[in-house]
Design a protein around this motif. Sequence first.
Motif: not given
Length: 635
Positions: A172, A176, A188-190, A192-193, A196
């Motif tokens: 992770t 990032k 954006k968090q989406t 990263v998700d 991952t």
Amino acid sequence: MKPKSYSLVLLLCSAVIMSITAGCYGIIGSPPSGNQPPTTRTNPPIARAEVPTTPADAGPKTDAGPTTPESTQPPEGDPIPIAKCEIPEALQLRRLTRIEYQNTIRDLLGQDVDVKSLLPPDEQTFGFAVGEGVSLSLSQAYMSIAEETVAKVDLDKLLPCKVAEIDDACATTFIKDFGLRTYRRPLKQTEVDRATALYKDLQSKYDAPTAMRSVLHMFLQSPYFIYRIERGETTTDGKATKLNDYEIASRLSYVLWASTPDQTLYDAAAKGELRTKEQITLQARRMIQDPKARQTVHYFFSQWLDLEKLDNMSKSDKEYPNFNVEIADDLRKETEKFIDHVIWEGDGKLKTLLTARFTFLNERLAKHYGIDGVTGTEFRRVELPATQQRMGLLTQGSFLAIHANKDQSSPIHRGLFVRKNMLCQIPDPPPNDIALQAPDLDPNLSTRERFEQHRSDPSCSGCHMLLDPIGFGFEHFDAIGRFRDKENSRDIDATGHMHVTEDINGPFNGTVELAQKLSQSKQVQRCFVRLWYRYSFGREDTPNDACFVQNVTETFLNKDGDIRELLIAVVAHKMFSHLKGELAEPVGQSSSPLVANRAKLDCTAFSPSQDASSWLFLLSLLFAWIAIRRLRRSA
């Protein structure tokens, strides 16, 4: 005379008149023979030059050619007002150019990519590479490069942990960090998700290294990597869209380094320290001290001078049997070393680039030039002999060989370079029905004499009076850059004349006087600013960019033409950090109305016999009509 004979005479006269009004070599816009031009996309012209066809004072006549209007300046009067400093429209979405892609892969992954063999040539805008759309073949090339590059990556050096110790936290953290550097903004968090999830899925099916390489491949194929995406944010007054800190960091790095931002730029962006002119200037001064800035300057000058044409250059074996790839390579190195020295070790001035009395030679190139006292394979600084009339860039063999034909010098192409690339004036292209060829060699005539038809022929004289009188000033140098006093046993006549300029009209004799004229011209310095605008923003400047051109030109002039200060002025200007809209302060009055709205030269305005040519053509049609009617009656 019999009716039939009379009619035949009329037809003959008609044919003669047509040939007179139509004859021309027509090689104004064509590249020199033997040099392959890159794929070029030309934007619509800015505007046509508005000049009087009958000047009040045409200046002195010289043997350089017939008199032409001396200036495109409008009549004396109030300066043209520029009401506001406005960015007319957002810049188009820009793909990484081949060089930018190559440098970005190098700085991200430490891998060298041979972009010339793997990627197609970039589109061009006024001689400078731009990244536009992605074709199917280009997309496939990106995929292949990503696969090969990722396969070679040493993951132990790239990851924040050892490959054998990869866990979810390490994965992770890397996603990032690497995502930030490939997308040139925080993920954006989406995003990263998603990355991952891809890693975990492939790690469970295969292994951690395979999964991580797949994540790398995904990032390198993303539009956020291949394109320089800028969205910006609306200013507090709602009148403009300003780039955010990460977008400014990206734009800074690609203009000054032709590559991705470094950690210092990312840290400044994260702290919000790229929002003011002073903050941007501070980073820019740091960046131009980096070797990558020298590479960027090389890229600019290579495209401005067309140096890549030396890579595949060939000349006539009959006329120039000693010219070869080694000489061509030496010519390019001479120019690169000269530019590098003047800008980074010397005073950095455009004037010095044009008027320096020294260059860099090795033994082979010195012998090619006929200069004594240089030995060895290493290039070193050499003072130029006054007997050869060499001075600055325009008398270096690279420029002279590129702007020449395979078997002869080319006054047209040398004159055209000065018009287009130093004065930012663009003559009309030749008519479609004109044969694109240089005059045949004649052992009894000089180049100047063979090219006289361009100015004596009514259909050609307009544009050629703008080009030839400049190009004739280079006639002391042949098609491979060697100095000559005679051609075909005739003394070289290198007299010339500058027409239709803002501040350097008048006669000159040879390249030394021409270089001195150009070095003193404010029009040349403003044109140089416009060239950097095109290089930096990837598009043609328009009349609406007068704000940028005027402001940066004033800074450039105040700094005595220091190119290093020009780089700072370009990125420090408010237009650099904005996408669109009206900026806060007005520009005021422009004392130089030719900034952008008069760059296109209408050759018909400079041809005293153009109207006569049109009437002669109509007269020929009348003769033909009369002759045909008489032949029908006699039949």
